[in-house]
Design an enzyme around this catalytic site. Structure first.
Site, PDB file in Angstrom:
ATOM      1  CG  HIS A  87      10.144  75.693  10.024  1.00  0.00           C
ATOM      2  ND1 HIS A  87      10.717  74.731   9.965  1.00  0.00           N
ATOM      3  CD2 HIS A  87      11.388  76.584  10.609  1.00  0.00           C
ATOM      4  CE1 HIS A  87      11.744  74.813   9.551  1.00  0.00           C
ATOM      5  NE2 HIS A  87      12.393  76.442  10.506  1.00  0.00           N
ATOM      6  CG  ASP A  98      14.501  79.812  10.238  1.00  0.00           C
ATOM      7  OD1 ASP A  98      13.451  79.035  10.583  1.00  0.00           O
ATOM      8  OD2 ASP A  98      15.728  79.293   9.293  1.00  0.00           O
ATOM      9  CG  HIS A 134      12.693  76.310   5.727  1.00  0.00           C
ATOM     10  ND1 HIS A 134      12.503  77.882   6.445  1.00  0.00           N
ATOM     11  CD2 HIS A 134      13.344  76.081   7.217  1.00  0.00           C
ATOM     12  CE1 HIS A 134      12.815  78.052   7.199  1.00  0.00           C
ATOM     13  NE2 HIS A 134      13.615  76.906   7.598  1.00  0.00           N
ATOM     14  NE  ARG A 180      20.378  69.039   6.590  1.00  0.00           N
ATOM     15  CZ  ARG A 180      20.097  69.749   5.408  1.00  0.00           C
ATOM     16  NH1 ARG A 180      21.154  69.672   4.623  1.00  0.00           N
ATOM     17  NH2 ARG A 180      20.151  70.775   5.415  1.00  0.00           N
TER      18      ARG A 180
HETATM   19  C1  LIG Z   1      16.812  82.175  18.094  1.00  0.00           C
HETATM   20  C2  LIG Z   1      16.202  81.305  17.971  1.00  0.00           C
HETATM   21  C3  LIG Z   1      15.406  80.927  16.635  1.00  0.00           C
HETATM   22  C4  LIG Z   1      14.960  79.393  16.415  1.00  0.00           C
HETATM   23  C5  LIG Z   1      14.311  79.596  17.699  1.00  0.00           C
HETATM   24  C6  LIG Z   1      15.375  80.390  18.575  1.00  0.00           C
HETATM   25  O1  LIG Z   1      15.520  79.704  19.731  1.00  0.00           O
HETATM   26  C7  LIG Z   1      16.134  78.832  17.973  1.00  0.00           C
HETATM   27  C8  LIG Z   1      15.935  77.976  17.459  1.00  0.00           C
HETATM   28  C9  LIG Z   1      15.090  78.453  16.178  1.00  0.00           C
HETATM   29  C10 LIG Z   1      14.362  77.698  15.928  1.00  0.00           C
HETATM   30  C11 LIG Z   1      14.770  76.169  14.549  1.00  0.00           C
HETATM   31  C12 LIG Z   1      13.175  75.355  14.585  1.00  0.00           C
HETATM   32  C13 LIG Z   1      12.552  76.078  13.205  1.00  0.00           C
HETATM   33  C14 LIG Z   1      11.596  77.779  14.706  1.00  0.00           C
HETATM   34  C15 LIG Z   1      10.776  78.071  14.099  1.00  0.00           C
HETATM   35  C16 LIG Z   1      11.979  76.912  16.056  1.00  0.00           C
HETATM   36  O2  LIG Z   1      11.158  76.797  16.649  1.00  0.00           O
HETATM   37  O3  LIG Z   1      13.363  77.336  17.015  1.00  0.00           O
HETATM   38  C17 LIG Z   1      13.138  78.139  14.827  1.00  0.00           C
HETATM   39  C18 LIG Z   1      13.005  79.366  15.800  1.00  0.00           C
HETATM   40  C19 LIG Z   1      12.752  80.742  15.599  1.00  0.00           C
HETATM   41  O4  LIG Z   1      12.461  81.062  13.670  1.00  0.00           O
HETATM   42  O5  LIG Z   1      11.579  81.255  16.338  1.00  0.00           O
HETATM   43  O1  AKG Z   2      19.174  71.697   9.036  1.00  0.00           O
HETATM   44  C1  AKG Z   2      18.837  72.259   8.176  1.00  0.00           C
HETATM   45  O2  AKG Z   2      18.928  72.375   7.171  1.00  0.00           O
HETATM   46  C2  AKG Z   2      17.160  73.603   8.588  1.00  0.00           C
HETATM   47  C3  AKG Z   2      17.869  74.072  10.038  1.00  0.00           C
HETATM   48  C4  AKG Z   2      16.354  75.597  10.148  1.00  0.00           C
HETATM   49  O3  AKG Z   2      15.460  75.079   9.267  1.00  0.00           O
HETATM   50  C5  AKG Z   2      16.463  75.679  11.630  1.00  0.00           C
HETATM   51  O4  AKG Z   2      17.183  75.267  12.573  1.00  0.00           O
HETATM   52  O5  AKG Z   2      15.511  76.491  11.254  1.00  0.00           O
HETATM   53 FE   FE2 Z   3      14.437  76.932   9.899  1.00  0.00          FE
END
Ligand SMILES: C=C1C[C@]23C[C@@]1(O)CC[C@H]2[C@@]12CCC[C@@](C)(C(=O)O1)[C@H]2[C@@H]3C(=O)O
Ligand code: AKG
Ligand code: FE2
Length: 356
Positions: free
Chosen positions: A237, A239, A294, A304
Site C-alpha cells: 500500500h 500511506d 511498501h 515485530r
Molecule cells: C490516519 C490514518 C492513516 C491510515 C488510516 C488511519 O486512520 C490510521 C491507520 C493508517 C493506515 C495504516 C495502514 C495503511 C493505511 C492505508 C490503512 O489502511 O490504515 C493507513 C491509512 C492511510 O494512510 O490513510
Molecule cells: O509496521 C511497519 O513496518 C509499517 C507500517 C505501515 O506501513 C503502516 O502502518 O502504514
Molecule cells: Fe504504511
C-alpha cells in the site's frame, strides 16, 4: 473553521467490525485464511508479488540516513524523496527512553488475551481502537498483523483494556504524539524547502492549512509466524497523508517496491526513524516525490512492533500541486476528505481519479 484530520476518516464506506485479528497466541500453524499466493497481494495493482522479487539487501542501494542537523539536510531529503520516497533520520530529538517506553506499552497491549483486546475493537464506522488494517477489505486473505489506532487521547479505548491502570499508557501516548507532531512539522519544512518553498514563502503561508497539520498514531504488531514465506504482515500500500514517521523495533519486515528492482528491505537502524512520503505529498510535489509503495513481511522467530505516526492537514483543506513547481499540474485540486473517500473506495487507483 477547520475540520480535524480524523473527520476525513469518519463515516467512510470501510466497515471492519466483522473482521477481527486472529488470536495469534493460540495458533501453531498458518491457517488457510492467512496463506497468501502471488495473486493475493496484487490488490488493485500488480506492482507487488508476495515473495518472488525480493532483492537481497546487499544487492541494492538503500535509502539514505539523514542527520537532521546537517546543513544540507533539505538537499539530501529532496534527493531521497525523488528517488525512493523514503529516508531515515537521526538527531531527531525524540528521546530514546520515550520511544522505548511507548514500545513497551505497545508490547503490553498486544500481549493481552484476545478477548480483552476485543473490548477495544474499532467501531464499524470509527477510526480509533484495536483491529485489522483499514486496507484489509481490499485483499482476499488476512494479514499477520494487529493494530491499535490513536487520534488525540487514547483514554476511551485504554479504559476498556485496563479499567484501573490506563493512565500511564495514555500519558506515554500523549507525550509521544506531541513529540511526533513537532518532528513532523520540522520534517515538513525540510521537505517544502527541497520543493523550493523558502522561508519567505513560509511567512506568506503561515496561516496555510499545511502548517495546521495533525496526526494519528498507529501501533502495529506482527507476531512471529510459523510459515512466514506464505504470509503477509501488511499488504502492499501507500500511506495517504503527507508523510509518515515510523519507529521499528529490531525485527526486520518493512520492504519498499522499487520499480525495475523489486522489494528492497528497510532495515532497522538503531536510533533512526523512517520517514516516508504519502499520497498527499506526492500530489503537492506534482508527482516529483514518490509516494512509497511498501509492505511488511513477518518473521519466523521474532515479534515485530512498530509505531507509525501519520501526518496530514485538516479534512477540509484543499490540496493541489504547489504553484512554483515546473510543468503543468498533474492533479486537480481536492480536499483531504474527498481524497480519503476516493482512496477508501479505490485504494491504489485513487490518484488516477484526480489526474488531469
Ligand atoms: C490516519 C490514518 C492513516 C491510515 C488510516 C488511519 O486512520 C490510521 C491507520 C493508517 C493506515 C495504516 C495502514 C495503511 C493505511 C492505508 C490503512 O489502511 O490504515 C493507513 C491509512 C492511510 O494512510 O490513510
Ligand atoms: O509496521 C511497519 O513496518 C509499517 C507500517 C505501515 O506501513 C503502516 O502502518 O502504514
Ligand atoms: Fe504504511
Amino acid at each position: 473553521m477547520t475540520t480535524s484530520l480524523s473527520n476525513a476518516y469518519k463515516d467512510t464506506n470501510i466497515h471492519l467490525n466483522n473482521i477481527i485479528p486472529l488470536d495469534f497466541g493460540s495458533v501453531l500453524q498458518l491457517p488457510e485464511s492467512h496463506v497468501w499466493t502471488d495473486d493475493d497481494d496484487s490488490g488493485q495493482d500488480r506492482r507487488g508479488r508476495v515473495r518472488t522479487c525480493l532483492v537481497r539487501a546487499d544487492a541494492a542501494a538503500s535509502p539514505p540516513v539523514i542527520d537532521l542537523r546537517a546543513p544540507d539536510s533539505a538537499g539530501l531529503a529532496g534527493e531521497a524523496c525523488r528517488r525512493w520516497g523514503v529516508f531515515q533520520v537521526t538527531n531527531h530529538e525524540v528521546p530514546r527512553d520515550l520511544v522505548e517506553d511507548v514500545e513497551a506499552h505497545a508490547r503490553r497491549l498486544f500481549q493481552l488475551p484476545a478477548d480483552r483486546k476485543l473490548r477495544a475493537l474499532r467501531a464499524s464506522n470509527g477510526v480509533t481502537g484495536y483491529g485489522v488494517a483499514r486496507i484489509s477489505p481490499f485483499f482476499p486473505k488476512s494479514m499477520w498483523h494487529e493494530g491499535f489506532t490513536i487520534m488525540g487521547s487514547a483514554m476511551e479505548h485504554a479504559k476498556l483494556l485496563w479499567p484501573h491502570h490506563y493512565q500511564e499508557f495514555c500519558d506515554a501516548m500523549d507525550k509521544y504524539q506531541k513529540k511526533m507532531k513537532a518532528l513532523a512539522y520540522k520534517i515538513l519544512l525540510v521537505i517544502l524547502k527541497a520543493l523550493g518553498v523558502d522561508e519567505e514563502d513560509h511567512d506568506k503561508l503561515a496561516s496555510s492549512f499545511l502548517y495546521q497539520s495533525d496526526g494519528a498514531l498507529q501501533l502495529n504488531s506482527y507476531p512471529s509466524c510459523p510459515n512466514p514465506s506464505r504470509a503477509i504482515g501488511l499488504a502492499p500500500h501507500t500511506d495517504s497523508l503527507l508523510l509518515t514517521i515510523l519507529h521499528q523495533n529490531d525485527t526486520d519486515g518493512l520492504q519498499i517496491m522499487q520499480e525495475g528492482v523489486g522489494w528492497v528491505p528497510i532495515r532497522p537502524t538503531p536510533g533512526a526513524l523512517v520517514v516516508n512520503i504519502g499520497d498527499l505529498m506526492h500530489i503537492l510535489s506534482n508527482a516529483t516525490f514518490h509516494n512509497m509503495y511498501h509492505r511488511v513481511v513477518p518473521n519466523k522467530t521474532s515479534h515485530r512492533f512498530t509505531m507509525a505516526y501519520f501526518y496530514g492537514p485538516p479534512a477540509d483543506s484543499v490540496l493541489a500541486p504547489l504553484p512554483k513547481l515546473p510543468g503543468p499540474p498533474r492533479f486537480r485540486a481536492i480536499t483531504v476528505k474527498e481524497y480519503i473517500g476516493i482512496k477508501n473506495k479505490h485504494l491504489e487507483k485513487a490518484l488516477s481519479f484526480i489526474q488531469t
